[in-house]
Design an enzyme around this catalytic site. Structure first.
Site, short mmCIF file in Angstrom:
data_model
loop_
_atom_site.label_atom_id
_atom_site.label_comp_id
_atom_site.label_asym_id
_atom_site.label_seq_id
_atom_site.Cartn_x
_atom_site.Cartn_y
_atom_site.Cartn_z
CE LYS A 53 -3.79 -2.49 2.15
NZ LYS A 53 -4.63 -2.83 3.28
CD GLN A 97 -3.53 -4.42 6.37
OE1 GLN A 97 -3.58 -3.38 5.73
NE2 GLN A 97 -3.95 -5.58 5.89
CG ASP A 120 -9.52 -0.21 4.50
OD1 ASP A 120 -9.33 -0.57 3.32
OD2 ASP A 120 -8.80 -0.56 5.45
N1 GUN Z 1 -6.89 -7.04 5.91
C1 GUN Z 1 -7.20 -7.80 4.84
N2 GUN Z 1 -7.72 -7.05 3.86
C2 GUN Z 1 -7.76 -5.79 4.32
C3 GUN Z 1 -8.22 -4.55 3.76
O1 GUN Z 1 -8.70 -4.46 2.63
N3 GUN Z 1 -8.08 -3.46 4.57
C4 GUN Z 1 -7.57 -3.55 5.81
N4 GUN Z 1 -7.50 -2.43 6.53
N5 GUN Z 1 -7.15 -4.67 6.35
C5 GUN Z 1 -7.25 -5.78 5.61
#
Ligand code: GUN
Length: 292
Positions: A53, A97, A120
């Site tokens: 990311k 996350q 998100d």
């Molecule tokens: N963990 C697995 N997929 C994601 C996601 O799309 N966003 C976040 N914040 N955590 C995750």
């Protein structure tokens, strides 16, 4: 029939190229899009996701700020950090996350993020927006799938769509987005019996179960569009999805590969949401997405 490949890597690259122009336009108004990424603990998969990311932010001209907290950090401290980031005018998106350590209440943390910075799309406000078809920040993975489906030129209205996996992150929002586009949607999950009875009638099959080879050709309708959200690492090191790719591609009309399908789109949609947030911040964004 041999399926055509839906190339997520190529679409992600094209979108990221197009973001440069949006970043330049923001710069003209002295706005640099900013994303804060909070990582709690040392989950190796989460570390890889966060690294990807941050790399994508760098590539697109989005300022990223990483906050790595120890696994035993208190919930109060996480909430205090989010509160500071909510007030920080240089930050337009906040991402925590997942998963979080067990002693932290996921919902309390996600609900603490300002709805204006919830890139998100996990805050209840944005989830509710999905339900009524008026979302500002669609969750990144289903959002990416939606754009991949659009590249096939197939109208999902009236089609049978089957989503395998009912997670809050992928399956449930994916089903709501397909419903918003007037598909007839079935959600299958871990307790579903006779999975093949549901998959075989699907014109659009989205698989997000985390189980290699869950979907084999006998379960797929001839000519179906198959989207594989799974990312599984096999003991020999290979990364595969949830679909028997070689078998199913002989039956489907379109199929996403793993890697190179949904994965690159997920990260790209995070950048998309962050840019939209920054554009709304400077008063020029429309605040409504293409799902309307
Ligand atoms: N963990 C697995 N997929 C994601 C996601 O799309 N966003 C976040 N914040 N955590 C995750």
């Amino acid at each position: 029939m041999t399926a055509r490949i839906i190339d997520g890597k190529a679409l992600a690259k094209k979108l990221r190229e197009s973001y440069k122009q949006r970043v330049s336009r923001l710069a003209e108004n002295n706005v640099t899009p900013g994303l804060a990424v909070i990582l709690v603990g040392e989950n190796p998969a989460s570390q890889v996701y966060v690294r990807n990311k941050i790399k994508a932010c760098e590539e697109c001209g989005v300022l990223s700020r990483e906050h790595v907290l120890p696994a035993d950090v208190s919930q109060t401290e996480v909430l205090a950090l989010i509160s500071r980031l909510n007030e920080d005018p240089t930050i337009h998106g906040i991402l925590v996350q997942l998963p979080l350590p067990a002693h932290i209440d996921n919902r309390a943390v996600l609900e603490a993020i300002s709805v204006h910075k919830d890139v998100d799309g996990f805050h209840l406000y944005n989830v509710g927006g999905l339900v009524v078809g008026n979302t500002v920040f669609p969750p990144c993975t289903p959002y990416g799938v939606q754009l991949l489906l659009e590249t096939t030129g197939i109208d999902v209205a009236g089609k049978n769509a089957c989503v395998i996996g009912a997670s809050n992150i992928v399956g449930k929002p994916m089903a709501l987005m397909l419903l918003q586009k007037e598909a007839t949607v079935t959600i299958c999950h871990i307790k579903t019996q006779e999975l093949a009875q549901h998959t075989i009638i699907a014109d659009i099959l989205v698989v997000a179960a985390g189980k290699p080879n869950l979907i084999v050709p006998q379960m797929v309708k001839t000519g179906a569009v198959v989207i594989d959200v799974g990312i599984n690492r096999l003991p020999d090191g290979r990364v595969v999805g949830d679909v028997d790719f070689e078998g199913v591609r002989e039956k489907a009309s379109w199929i996403t590969p793993v890697p190179g399908g949904v994965g690159p789109m997920t990260v790209t949609m995070l950048i998309e949401n962050t840019l939209r947030s920054a554009e709304m911040f400077q008063g020029k964004g429309e605040g409504i997405n293409s799902f309307e």
